[in-house]
Enzyme design. Structure first.
Site, PDB file in Angstrom:
ATOM      1  N   ASN A   9       0.791  -1.167   0.125  1.00 11.22           N
ATOM      2  CA  ASN A   9      -0.438  -0.481  -0.393  1.00 11.22           C
ATOM      3  C   ASN A   9       1.070   1.277  -0.272  1.00 11.22           C
ATOM      4  OD1 ASN A   9      -1.638   2.280   0.543  1.00 11.22           O
ATOM      5  ND2 ASN A   9      -2.588   1.412   2.213  1.00 11.22           N
ATOM      6  N   PRO A  10       0.901   2.379  -1.245  1.00  9.66           N
ATOM      7  CA  PRO A  10       1.716   3.332  -1.556  1.00  9.66           C
ATOM      8  C   PRO A  10       1.524   4.782  -0.316  1.00  9.66           C
ATOM      9  CG  PRO A  10       0.409   3.149  -3.129  1.00  9.66           C
ATOM     10  CD  PRO A  10       0.540   1.934  -2.676  1.00  9.66           C
ATOM     11  N   THR A  11       0.178   4.011   0.659  1.00  5.46           N
ATOM     12  CA  THR A  11       0.008   5.524   1.477  1.00  5.46           C
ATOM     13  C   THR A  11      -0.092   4.720   2.692  1.00  5.46           C
ATOM     14  OG1 THR A  11      -2.188   4.698   1.107  1.00  5.46           O
ATOM     15  CG2 THR A  11      -1.700   5.834  -0.646  1.00  5.46           C
ATOM     16  N   GLY A  13       1.202   4.693   6.609  1.00  2.81           N
ATOM     17  CA  GLY A  13       1.927   4.706   7.475  1.00  2.81           C
ATOM     18  C   GLY A  13       2.251   5.981   7.008  1.00  2.81           C
ATOM     19  N   ASP A  67      -2.627  -3.149   9.072  1.00  2.00           N
ATOM     20  CA  ASP A  67      -3.010  -4.685   8.745  1.00  2.00           C
ATOM     21  C   ASP A  67      -4.481  -4.762   7.955  1.00  2.00           C
ATOM     22  OD1 ASP A  67      -1.840  -5.442  11.865  1.00  2.00           O
ATOM     23  OD2 ASP A  67      -3.452  -3.944  12.826  1.00  2.00           O
ATOM     24  N   THR A  69      -4.287  -3.991   5.103  1.00  3.73           N
ATOM     25  CA  THR A  69      -3.021  -4.333   3.702  1.00  3.73           C
ATOM     26  C   THR A  69      -3.454  -5.649   3.508  1.00  3.73           C
ATOM     27  OG1 THR A  69      -2.530  -2.076   2.619  1.00  3.73           O
ATOM     28  CG2 THR A  69      -1.534  -4.472   2.607  1.00  3.73           C
ATOM     29  N   GLU A  72      -6.787  -7.920   3.789  1.00  6.55           N
ATOM     30  CA  GLU A  72      -7.274  -7.993   1.997  1.00  6.55           C
ATOM     31  C   GLU A  72      -6.245  -9.940   1.347  1.00  6.55           C
ATOM     32  OE1 GLU A  72      -7.682  -5.325  -0.183  1.00  6.55           O
ATOM     33  OE2 GLU A  72      -8.916  -3.224   1.268  1.00  6.55           O
ATOM     34  N   ASP A 216      -3.695 -22.728  18.320  1.00  6.69           N
ATOM     35  CA  ASP A 216      -4.410 -23.225  18.758  1.00  6.69           C
ATOM     36  C   ASP A 216      -5.557 -23.829  18.727  1.00  6.69           C
ATOM     37  OD1 ASP A 216      -5.477 -21.484  20.004  1.00  6.69           O
ATOM     38  OD2 ASP A 216      -5.736 -21.279  22.179  1.00  6.69           O
ATOM     39  N   GLU A 273     -11.732  -2.487   9.987  1.00  8.71           N
ATOM     40  CA  GLU A 273     -11.931  -2.356   9.289  1.00  8.71           C
ATOM     41  C   GLU A 273     -13.722  -2.660   8.710  1.00  8.71           C
ATOM     42  OE1 GLU A 273     -10.111   0.527   6.326  1.00  8.71           O
ATOM     43  OE2 GLU A 273      -8.607  -0.026   7.125  1.00  8.71           O
TER      44      GLU A 273
END
Length: 311
Positions: A9-11, A13, A67, A69, A72, A216, A273
């Protein structure tokens, strides 16, 4: 030659990964992987890219992002017969799943080291209705803050953005009547929220579900019953230290199959999400995907849980 597909994902952070991508590609090539990359462009794109990577026979898939990304990518490979091994390069805001795996979160090259060390473990994932999750699923007003925080604010402020949004949402918290079945038992009543956790790392808290194990075949189910806002804040404070589990407002147990039904509108949060509306049926898929993890990770986890049990 083995083949690796990096889906990023380039965006995510502060948009750091795309700056070091050329170096990461070189490292994979030097380690013997024919490597290519795919930059996601919209919601759901990582799922499609992961599905294509499986169809094209890649040996490993690497998810670089937060999380969302990772979730998906897992949804793109979970139903495939021949699932590639999955590597994680965490460059999101909270990186709960990477924290649970002990994958370095502040150093991209150290995260790459974990993958190139070629040590992996078969770990559980969850399925709710027709969607998959690797870390957490839940419902209740406060679970909505993870996707109500604007992406630009997350990029600028990081974890602080969630805390600010959480404070803003406190006055609107209302209980919801639910019926929850879990491995033959049943709860009926009003709750503030419920969480179905596959790991011990939830929303930046590492002690919210302290007994959670990823291999588990069981979820950790946390139900927070109806209470006033003062009690809710008190329990949230206790949860940062792992001292909330014995409170009478809390139900904490393990289960492999959980059903949640409500007549009221309650949103479903899946790995941070929006996942639609409840009701939902949560199924644990035992050791379903191979994840690259640091060597010795699960030996250390088993010792930690033994120490908790002894206490």
């Amino acid at each position: 030659m083995k083949r690796a597909r990096i889906i990023y994902n380039p965006t995510s952070g502060r948009e750091v990964f795309k700056k070091v991508l050329p170096d990461v590609l070189v490292r994979f090539e030097q380690a013997g992987y024919e490597t290519s990359a795919h930059a996601t462009t919209c919601a759901g794109d990582a799922t499609e890219a992961a599905t294509i990577a499986v169809q094209r026979g890649f040996d490993i898939v690497v998810a670089a992002g937060g999380d969302g990304t990772i979730n998906e990518v897992i949804n793109g490979i979970a139903e495939q017969e021949n699932r590639p091994k999955l590597g994680i390069i965490p460059v999101g805001t909270t990186n709960d799943f990477a924290r649970a795996l002990s994958v370095p979160r502040n150093n991209i090259h150290k995260a790459v080291d974990v993958i190139l060390d070629d040590h992996y473990e078969a770990l559980d994932i969850g399925r709710v209705n027709d969607q998959y999750f690797m870390n957490i699923a839940g419902g209740g007003k406060l679970t909505e803050l993870s996707y109500e925080v604007p992406s630009k604010l997350k990029t600028m402020l990081g974890q602080l953005a969630y805390y600010l949004k959480g404070i803003e949402m406190l006055p609107s918290l209302r209980p919801t009547y639910v019926e929850i079945e879990y491995d033959g038992k049943e709860f009926k009543g009003e709750i503030m929220l419920f969480l179905v956790s596959n790991t011990n790392s939830v929303g930046g808290f590492e002690k919210l579900a302290p007994g959670a194990e990823m291999n588990d075949g069981l979820f950790d189910l946390l139900i927070i019953k109806k209470m006033n806002i003062a009690d809710f804040i008190r329990i949230a404070s206790m949860a940062t230290q792992g001292k909330h589990l014995n409170d009478p407002h809390i139900i904490y147990t393990k289960a492999s199959l959980i059903k949640v039904h409500t007549e009221e509108k309650m949103q479903l949060n899946i790995d941070g999400e929006f996942g639609g509306l409840l009701p939902g049926k949560f199924v644990n898929l035992y050791r379903h995907i191979d994840f690259f993890v640091p060597k010795g990770k699960f030996e250390a986890e088993e010792k930690k849980l033994e120490d908790i049990d002894m206490k």
